[in-house]
Write an enzyme that holds these catalytic residues in place. Structure first.
Site, PDB file in Angstrom:
ATOM      1  N   CYS A  66      57.543  63.336  77.548  1.00 51.65           N
ATOM      2  CA  CYS A  66      57.688  61.386  77.933  1.00 51.65           C
ATOM      3  C   CYS A  66      57.050  62.680  80.234  1.00 51.65           C
ATOM      4  CB  CYS A  66      58.809  61.310  78.560  1.00 51.65           C
ATOM      5  SG  CYS A  66      60.654  62.288  79.509  1.00 51.65           S
TER       6      CYS A  66
ATOM      7  N   HIS B 280      59.236  58.075  85.642  1.00 53.33           N
ATOM      8  CA  HIS B 280      59.452  59.599  86.364  1.00 53.33           C
ATOM      9  C   HIS B 280      58.346  59.104  86.884  1.00 53.33           C
ATOM     10  CE1 HIS B 280      62.532  60.284  82.881  1.00 53.33           C
ATOM     11  NE2 HIS B 280      61.641  61.187  82.475  1.00 53.33           N
TER      12      HIS B 280
END
Lengths: 344, 344
Positions: free
Chosen positions: B140, B253
């Site tokens: 990710c 994130h």
């Protein structure tokens, strides 16, 4: 005993101290530090704005009353610890120095002035000597970075530094810490996050915005880390870039540091230097899940350093990566100011 | 209509798809993505471990029942989207490919294998062509970094990259997100923070530990960002270092990136390239407090990029600093996997 003053049997030498901004998050920690470190006090004066006048605070078991700060407050005071914001520091500078009192200022007001030493006692204690009435406490993230970086610089010659910060809510004072708790409760209760102390929501969020933006795209906080580092290490040759980010943590700042040195340095050599450095605790045992974290740094005067590793993106062992954490209110502010007072 | 399958009028071409790990945080988002993007489905099979068998999930208004995943599950399936962990992916790889089904795997199991393409559709769509039954979805934080970095690399030639991440709880799946909420409530109630999904407390804390530590002192997560970047950009010449840090954020994130290029590049040129790049939204207006933040990236398939500035620590306009944020469950996982399926 008079209101607002605590007396103590006179030691070999003792000092009259005033804390300006006594009721703020940093002021409260300054008072605690004077208590814990057994600072040789002749008297202690707690000063704040008229809003907080009359408030009671406890020092060494005695109740002290907060007085309103006026230009007359500094008569007979030897050292004034200021943490009431840059404009208040500017407003009272003349009155403080005219009274023959030394101002140790936690604000950004005078840090970059040529005749104001900027001091971290573990980094450049010698700079205290040439003060002309004002000594500045550096920015919290600069202090927390330089306590471990300065000894490495002296041993291996720092060339370039890239820092990314994880800064706590306490950087905005008690109102920042309160906002983090209040907003987090609100979000957990399904209510919207309402920002007041910060521009953006702090609950379950991070934002790359601390202090105001400068024409070059960096924030003032980021430029403080650049300029204060150079001033304290006495060189403009060190190249620094950083990104300052607020995170939902109460009172300790963390920083990811990427360092480039003149001389080769292995992680083992760096750990040796840091283990012997003042104000640093090496917490670097990944196999046992030991590394610096803000919850562990909170309440401590030392800066935790770990995740020390050879930067694989640099040739010839000239680079290191590491992660540091330090209490923003203590080493980042109150403790450093009291340490400067001790140097005097 | 049979249990566990949704049918749709046959389009020009439509596919039988299975989601393996359908009840996990990423699996749920994969199903939503197939729905939202109107993926040409002939049928949809929801697979999970025996623990979740029989669970009902809604797809395009119809109720589907989760089936237990067995080696026989993939007969007649064209594409299997896997997000059930590396060991499950390894266990079922043979059965999936033997059934003539293409596995799009979100785990780290096969990413660095020479005959497995590692694909971000905005970065290296051409690599899908040479698959031999398995296509891997990158890590990710690598995806969120490369969506904006790849177009800059193509325009200006990336030499070196230093990344510091601010990674959300969702990286540990639904249990990580639940833990953040539960632990935060506990801490606000004065109870201790009890870690289960993570080794360390996540409420009001950050920790530089994601995935296991490697002999070189980096974590596996950090080395994924190094190695996957090189594989996808088809060069080992790019030097990468990073520090991966978990922060108390739910599902997006963020990353602070320091970039060094072969060719000079101004922030304006970078913004132009990024404005034209697929999957990127430039959010870069500091004067109006506009920059990427995880709360704004959450729920979106695009990566937000901002705080673009000339790195003052590099000579001759060869360096840039920037801050990016992207939804970990979507672009970091589910959305990227569905985009790969669309490429097929």
């Amino acid at each position: 005993m008079r209101e607002g003053k605590a007396t103590k049997p006179t030691m070999s030498k003792s000092y009259s101290v005033a804390v300006a901004g006594a009721t703020g998050a940093v002021g409260v920690e300054m008072i605690k530090m004077l208590e814990q470190r057994n600072f040789p006090l002749q008297s202690l004066k707690l000063l704040a704005s008229s809003r907080s006048t009359g408030k009671k605070m406890t020092f060494r078991g005695e109740e002290l009353t907060v007085e309103e700060m006026t230009e007359a407050s500094f008569k007979g005071v030897d050292i004034a610890l200021f943490s009431a914001g840059a404009s208040i520091s500017r407003q009272f500078r003349q009155a403080v120095t005219d009274a023959g009192c030394v101002m140790i200022d936690n604000s950004s007001a005078f840090r970059m002035e040529d005749d104001v030493p900027l001091v971290v006692p573990e980094v450049n204690p010698e700079d205290v000597k040439w003060h002309k009435g004002v000594i500045a406490n550096p920015n919290c993230s600069t202090i927390i970075m330089l306590v471990p970086v300065a000894p490495l610089h002296r041993a291996f010659g720092l060339k370039r530094l890239v820092a990314s910060t994880y800064q706590a809510a306490s950087g905005a004072g008690a109102k920042g810490m309160d906002e983090l708790l209040r907003q987090t409760r609100d979000v957990l209760d399904g209510k919207p996050a309402e920002p007041h102390a910060f521009v953006d929501p702090i609950a379950f969020n991070v934002f790359p915005h601390i202090d105001v933006f400068q024409p070059n795209g960096y924030t003032k906080e980021e430029m403080k880390m650049v300029n204060e580092t150079r001033k304290m290490l006495h060189t403009d040759a060190i190249r620094v870039s950083c990104t300052c980010v607020r995170v939902p943590v109460q009172r300790a700042h963390s920083e990811a540091l990427n360092l480039e040195f003149e001389k080769p340095v292995t992680p083992e050599q760096a750990r040796e230097v840091l283990a012997a450095a003042p104000g640093v605790i090496v917490v670097d045992d990944p196999a046992n899940n030991r590394y610096p974290m803000p919850i562990d740094a909170s309440g401590h005067g030392e800066v935790l350093v770990g995740r020390i590793r050879q930067d694989i993106s640099q040739p010839g062992q000239t680079g290191l990566d590491m992660f540091v954490a330090g209490d923003q209110l203590l080493k980042g502010a109150a403790y450093n100011a009291v340490q400067i007072a001790e140097l005097l």
